[in-house]
Design a protein around this motif. Structure first.
Motif, short mmCIF file in Angstrom:
data_model
loop_
_atom_site.label_atom_id
_atom_site.label_comp_id
_atom_site.label_asym_id
_atom_site.label_seq_id
_atom_site.Cartn_x
_atom_site.Cartn_y
_atom_site.Cartn_z
N SER A 1 0.75 -1.08 -0.13
CA SER A 1 -0.13 -0.07 -0.01
C SER A 1 0.95 1.23 -0.11
N LEU A 2 2.11 1.14 0.51
CA LEU A 2 2.89 2.13 0.36
C LEU A 2 3.98 2.35 -0.43
N GLY A 3 3.88 1.18 -1.48
CA GLY A 3 4.85 1.35 -2.74
C GLY A 3 6.27 0.85 -2.05
N MET A 4 6.47 0.27 -1.07
CA MET A 4 7.68 -0.32 -0.50
C MET A 4 7.97 -1.84 -1.05
N TRP A 5 8.29 -1.80 -2.56
CA TRP A 5 8.38 -3.07 -3.21
C TRP A 5 9.45 -3.90 -2.53
N SER A 6 10.90 -3.41 -2.18
CA SER A 6 11.52 -4.15 -1.48
C SER A 6 11.02 -4.94 -0.24
N GLY A 7 10.18 -4.21 0.59
CA GLY A 7 9.87 -5.09 1.59
C GLY A 7 8.78 -6.01 1.11
N VAL A 8 7.90 -5.88 0.02
CA VAL A 8 6.98 -6.89 -0.36
C VAL A 8 7.78 -8.06 -0.88
N SER A 9 9.06 -7.97 -1.54
CA SER A 9 9.76 -8.78 -2.20
C SER A 9 10.32 -9.64 -0.94
N ARG A 10 10.93 -9.04 0.11
CA ARG A 10 11.51 -9.56 1.23
C ARG A 10 10.53 -10.59 1.98
N THR A 11 9.38 -10.11 2.13
CA THR A 11 8.28 -10.83 2.87
C THR A 11 7.98 -12.01 2.12
N ARG A 12 7.77 -11.95 0.60
CA ARG A 12 7.38 -13.23 -0.03
C ARG A 12 8.48 -14.19 -0.21
N SER A 13 9.80 -13.67 -0.23
CA SER A 13 10.78 -14.53 -0.03
C SER A 13 11.00 -15.38 1.09
#
Length: 484
Positions: free
Chosen positions: A425-437
């Protein structure tokens, strides 16, 4: 007085000692037994043991048991049963162990309380051994013992084994059916519970006050309001509704779960007698339906009627405030738990308060509430905070809540999904990628969502072409008007 008359008289007195108020009479009889030299009489020894047990003085009973020079089967069964009735399961198992070391075999009076102790302690292995004894000794035909075996499997969650025992029973009374129905209901198999109820009626077994709450719970959980109304009708016919508070409470809960809050209200106000569970259930029903003001009003009325809330009632009130966004009222209730009602704050109280503050965006206050907890914060509390962070896109506190949840529930994928949603929701794609990883590394996947609704049989005719399109609106309006 002749020996036989004295012994018979004392035995008669001892068998009338059935409660704690009888202990004085039992002691007097015991003294008379000793004075008259009758202690060697096995019947009187057993009667003394039974009198002390029924009076609730188990230490006296155990002292009597230990000094008995001869113990018949009845005395062993009394001691075992008394310990189980007082929830002293360890002592029960000790007596059973001593019993078996003596080379004795249990009978159909010995085993039912021991099965109850196994169910209460979760000792499934011992229960299986006992079931083997039942088969080896050829005791399956005793109804009470068969019910105990069935109840043991049900309470231990082994429903497949319970069903096998159930199917093999030659005679099944209402208690047996109730055990199966409530067991399937507690395990979440509501359709199976309702099917069992249907079979019970087909076999001509009459429903009683013990079976009705379990069935109504299954109706509510399954959303089967038609079946719930059918049970309600049966209750009215057998004149149980007005006199049985537990049934009234179950009806309130069932109608609420099926979305018929007005029916819950009707049942509540028609009840001749209320207990604290009744008030708590109705307060909770208002809260679940987002009617927090009515919930608080009923809470005040409950207190005016002389009922003091317990921990569960206060949880229901806090949850009602949360569902309706009543922040100030929720704060007041939370603060009054210790100061007004002298009740220690529970995990549920904190979870409701954090959920309320989180929904309204008071995340710093909610976080502070968790830090002030005397006990260790649980997953439900941190989960409520994470949900509030996801709603208001607060990544700082959300990461703290998620980190605690990853430690408490490492295999719960919803926590990872919630944190990923905040990042997204905040556009923090690195956080999204890290969590999914991290999820892939742990082998976690998102649980697919689903929803369903049960609609009256009339709508099936529409799918078969028997209804015109314009008739759909009429049917839907009928459903709405009928509180469906």
């Amino acid at each position: 007085m002749p020996y036989q008359s004295t012994a018979a008289s004392l035995s008669c007195i001892l068998r009338k000692c059935v409660d704690k108020w009888s202990i004085s009479r039992a002691k007097q009889a015991h003294a008379h037994v000793l004075i008259t030299g009758l202690f060697h009489n096995v019947t009187l020894q057993t009667d003394l043991l039974l009198a002390y047990s029924k009076s609730g003085f188990l230490q006296y009973a155990r002292n009597m048991f230990d000094i008995m020079p001869q113990r018949n089967m009845h005395s062993w069964n009394i001691m075992i049963s008394s310990y189980v009735q007082s929830s002293m399961f360890h002592d029960c198992f000790c007596v059973c162990s001593e019993f078996l070391k003596m080379g004795l075999h249990p009978d159909h009076y010995t085993l039912p309380p021991v099965f109850k102790a196994c169910a209460a302690t979760g000792d499934f292995s011992l229960g299986l051994i006992l079931h083997t004894w039942v088969v080896r000794l050829g005791l399956e035909g005793y109804v009470v013992l068969g019910s105990s075996v069935l109840d043991f499997y049900v309470k231990c969650g082994h429903l497949t084994d319970a069903k096998q025992v159930f199917d093999g029973m030659l005679w099944r009374d209402c208690i047996v059916w109730n055990s199966m129905i409530s067991g399937f209901g507690r395990a979440g198999f509501y359709v199976e519970a309702l099917n069992l109820f249907r079979e019970m009626l087909e076999e001509g077994v009459e429903i009683d006050s013990m079976s009705i709450p379990s069935i109504l719970n299954a109706c509510g959980r399954e959303g089967d309001v038609m079946k719930g109304k059918e049970i309600h009708g049966r209750v009215v016919k057998i004149v149980l509704f007005d006199s049985d508070v537990a049934i009234g409470n179950s009806l309130i809960d069932m109608y609420s779960k099926c979305g018929c809050l007005c029916n819950s209200e009707k049942v509540f106000w028609k009840m001749k007698e209320w207990n604290l569970v009744t008030w708590t259930t109705m307060i909770s029903c208002y809260g679940v339906h987002g009617r927090g003001n009515e919930s608080l009003s009923l809470f005040d009325k409950m207190r005016d009627c002389g009922f003091e809330p317990n921990s569960v009632t206060l949880t229901a009130v806090l949850a009602s405030c949360s569902h309706s966004g009543l922040v100030d009222e929720g704060r007041q209730i939370f603060n009054s738990i210790g100061s007004v009602y002298a009740i220690e704050h529970s995990e549920e109280h904190y979870a409701c308060a954090v959920d309320l503050l989180g929904r309204m965006g008071c995340l710093e206050e909610a976080f502070g509430l968790i830090r002030d907890m005397k006990s260790v914060s649980t997953a439900s509390v941190w989960g409520a905070l994470l949900a509030g962070c996801m709603m208001h896109k607060n990544v700082e506190i959300g990461e703290i809540a998620a980190r605690h949840l990853f430690e408490l529930e490492p295999r719960n994928s919803s926590n990872y999904i919630a944190l990923s949603s905040i990042y997204d929701s905040l556009g923090m794609w690195s956080g999204v990628s890290r969590t999914r990883s991290l999820m892939r590394k742990l082998g976690l996947v998102k649980t697919p969502g689903c929803s369903w609704i049960t609609i009256r049989g009339e709508l099936h005719k529409f799918y078969q072409g028997d209804f015109k399109l314009h008739e759909i609106s009429r049917i839907l309006m009928m459903l709405i008007d009928d509180d469906y």
